[in-house]
Motif scaffolding. Structure first.
Motif, PDB file in Angstrom:
ATOM      1  N   UNK A 144       0.832  -1.212   0.000  1.00 28.92           N
ATOM      2  CA  UNK A 144       0.000   0.000   0.000  1.00 28.92           C
ATOM      3  C   UNK A 144       0.863   1.257   0.000  1.00 28.92           C
ATOM      4  N   UNK A 145       1.924   1.237   0.783  1.00 31.52           N
ATOM      5  CA  UNK A 145       2.814   2.394   0.840  1.00 31.52           C
ATOM      6  C   UNK A 145       3.543   2.592  -0.483  1.00 31.52           C
ATOM      7  N   UNK A 146       3.957   1.493  -1.116  1.00 31.62           N
ATOM      8  CA  UNK A 146       4.638   1.602  -2.407  1.00 31.62           C
ATOM      9  C   UNK A 146       3.707   2.153  -3.482  1.00 31.62           C
ATOM     10  N   UNK A 147       2.451   1.728  -3.452  1.00 29.54           N
ATOM     11  CA  UNK A 147       1.481   2.251  -4.418  1.00 29.54           C
ATOM     12  C   UNK A 147       1.292   3.754  -4.223  1.00 29.54           C
ATOM     13  N   UNK A 148       1.202   4.200  -2.978  1.00 34.67           N
ATOM     14  CA  UNK A 148       1.041   5.630  -2.692  1.00 34.67           C
ATOM     15  C   UNK A 148       2.268   6.422  -3.123  1.00 34.67           C
ATOM     16  N   UNK A 149       3.464   5.881  -2.852  1.00 29.90           N
ATOM     17  CA  UNK A 149       4.691   6.598  -3.189  1.00 29.90           C
ATOM     18  C   UNK A 149       5.073   6.449  -4.658  1.00 29.90           C
ATOM     19  N   UNK A 150       4.315   5.645  -5.381  1.00 27.05           N
ATOM     20  CA  UNK A 150       4.547   5.529  -6.823  1.00 27.05           C
ATOM     21  C   UNK A 150       3.783   6.588  -7.609  1.00 27.05           C
ATOM     22  N   UNK A 151       2.968   7.374  -6.892  1.00 25.79           N
ATOM     23  CA  UNK A 151       2.216   8.446  -7.537  1.00 25.79           C
ATOM     24  C   UNK A 151       3.071   9.714  -7.637  1.00 25.79           C
ATOM     25  N   UNK A 152       2.648  10.613  -8.460  1.00 29.93           N
ATOM     26  CA  UNK A 152       3.353  11.891  -8.620  1.00 29.93           C
ATOM     27  C   UNK A 152       2.833  12.884  -7.582  1.00 29.93           C
ATOM     28  N   UNK A 153       3.535  12.922  -6.460  1.00 26.57           N
ATOM     29  CA  UNK A 153       3.168  13.839  -5.383  1.00 26.57           C
ATOM     30  C   UNK A 153       4.378  14.706  -5.040  1.00 26.57           C
ATOM     31  N   UNK A 154       4.112  15.837  -4.430  1.00 26.23           N
ATOM     32  CA  UNK A 154       5.176  16.765  -4.064  1.00 26.23           C
ATOM     33  C   UNK A 154       5.989  16.206  -2.896  1.00 26.23           C
ATOM     34  N   UNK A 155       7.307  16.330  -2.995  1.00 23.37           N
ATOM     35  CA  UNK A 155       8.189  15.837  -1.940  1.00 23.37           C
ATOM     36  C   UNK A 155       8.290  14.328  -1.895  1.00 23.37           C
ATOM     37  N   UNK A 156       8.163  13.674  -3.058  1.00 24.87           N
ATOM     38  CA  UNK A 156       8.140  12.216  -3.107  1.00 24.87           C
ATOM     39  C   UNK A 156       9.452  11.612  -2.600  1.00 24.87           C
ATOM     40  N   UNK A 157      10.578  12.179  -3.009  1.00 25.89           N
ATOM     41  CA  UNK A 157      11.879  11.641  -2.597  1.00 25.89           C
ATOM     42  C   UNK A 157      12.082  11.753  -1.093  1.00 25.89           C
ATOM     43  N   UNK A 158      11.541  12.803  -0.500  1.00 25.80           N
ATOM     44  CA  UNK A 158      11.665  12.972   0.957  1.00 25.80           C
ATOM     45  C   UNK A 158      10.895  11.878   1.682  1.00 25.80           C
TER      46      UNK A 158
ATOM     47  N   UNK B 124      10.737  -3.430   8.740  1.00 26.11           N
ATOM     48  CA  UNK B 124      10.740  -4.152   7.465  1.00 26.11           C
ATOM     49  C   UNK B 124      10.012  -3.419   6.352  1.00 26.11           C
ATOM     50  N   UNK B 125       9.133  -2.503   6.692  1.00 29.08           N
ATOM     51  CA  UNK B 125       8.317  -1.846   5.673  1.00 29.08           C
ATOM     52  C   UNK B 125       9.183  -1.119   4.645  1.00 29.08           C
ATOM     53  N   UNK B 126      10.243  -0.437   5.110  1.00 24.95           N
ATOM     54  CA  UNK B 126      11.068   0.353   4.198  1.00 24.95           C
ATOM     55  C   UNK B 126      11.726  -0.480   3.119  1.00 24.95           C
TER      56      UNK B 126
END
Length: 294
Positions: free
Chosen positions: A91-105, A169-171
């Motif tokens: 779920x976290x990977x799906x959210x962070x795979x979107x184009x959002x501001x500050x994604x790398x942070x 482990x999530x990271x």
């Protein structure tokens, strides 16, 4: 003849280049495996002396109630930590795979526990779990909820360790799932959007099926790591482990290093190795059937 000589020369230099790695594997991995298997049939005494006892250690092993408790605790740890960690990571990977501001942070913040030393993580969480002045019990006190003795109560100790394990482990799982998600072509989602599919349908019908090989990889590695859980138990609870938190590897450490019964400890290691091999084999068979079905 020229081709044969050149080929032999290539082979020679190839083996010379990989020789240091092969020697390291032989000395530190392969040879200890055979030693452990041999020592499981021995009984150790003082000053490193041992005698051959045959199957005596295994006869004790399969009737040891302490081992049964350790297997039960390890199974509970696996059943809770592995699937919850994988689901949250997906779920976290799906959210962070979107184009959002500050994604790398965000990606960096979620990956930080992976590169943090386990000892530092254990110290921080021990403070958070402290029953007298820990932050968690302090926040519960603000809500007039009596805080439990997280690491000293048989009812909450194992659960407390599982929470820390999931958080750590999530990271790493997230990074692996992100690489798998980025390998899925956007054309599948575009075609699904044209057909009127919503986010949930896309996730269940496109993301999960195409992410199956990555999920199986993470599942296999997570199960192997979960069976070997030791560090957080040792650093957060200590040498005197309660019955509810003693894992198989901790039992191996207890007999091998605290009680100096290396023969029996080796038999525990052989049993754990056998269990991991069987479960990994079953997983690989299931994966092949699943991929063939797909």
């Amino acid at each position: 003849m020229r081709f044969s000589s050149k080929r032999l020369s290539d082979w020679k230099w190839a083996y010379i280049m990989i020789m240091p790695l092969m020697l390291g594997l032989l000395v530190f991995y392969i040879w200890p495996v055979f030693q452990t298997f041999y020592f499981s049939f021995t009984e150790w005494g003082a000053f490193g002396k041992y005698t051959w006892t045959g199957l005596a250690n295994y006869k004790v092993l399969f009737t040891d109630k302490e081992l049964l408790h350790a297997i039960r605790n390890t199974s509970i740890y696996i059943v809770l930590a592995v699937p919850i960690g994988i689901i949250l990571a997906i779920l976290l990977a799906v959210l962070l795979n979107q184009k959002v501001k500050g994604l790398s942070i965000y990606r960096t913040l979620y990956f930080l526990p992976v590169i943090t030393m386990p000892a530092a993580i254990a110290m921080v969480w021990k403070w958070l779990y402290n029953s007298d002045f820990g932050l968690i019990n302090y926040l519960l006190g603000l809500l007039s909820i009596p805080g439990p003795h997280w690491l000293t109560d048989n009812r909450t100790a194992l659960l407390s360790i599982i929470i820390v394990a999931i958080w750590c482990s999530i990271g790493s799982h997230m990074i692996i799932f992100l690489s798998g998600l980025q390998g899925i072509s956007a054309s599948y989602y575009e075609a699904a959007s044209i057909d009127g599919a919503g986010p949930v349908t896309k996730f269940m019908r496109i993301t999960i099926p195409l992410l199956t090989p990555t999920i199986f990889f993470v599942l296999v590695t997570s199960l192997i790591g979960a069976f070997q859980v030791f560090d957080f138990i040792y650093m957060m609870v200590g040498d005197i482990v309660m019955e509810s938190t003693q894992s198989i590897v901790f039992l191996y450490y207890k007999y091998g290093f605290l009680k100096n019964n290396k023969g029996y400890a080796s038999s525990i290691a052989v049993l754990l190795f056998t269990i991991i091999m069987i479960i990994t084999y079953i997983q690989m068979k299931i994966q092949k059937k699943w991929v063939h079905y797909e």
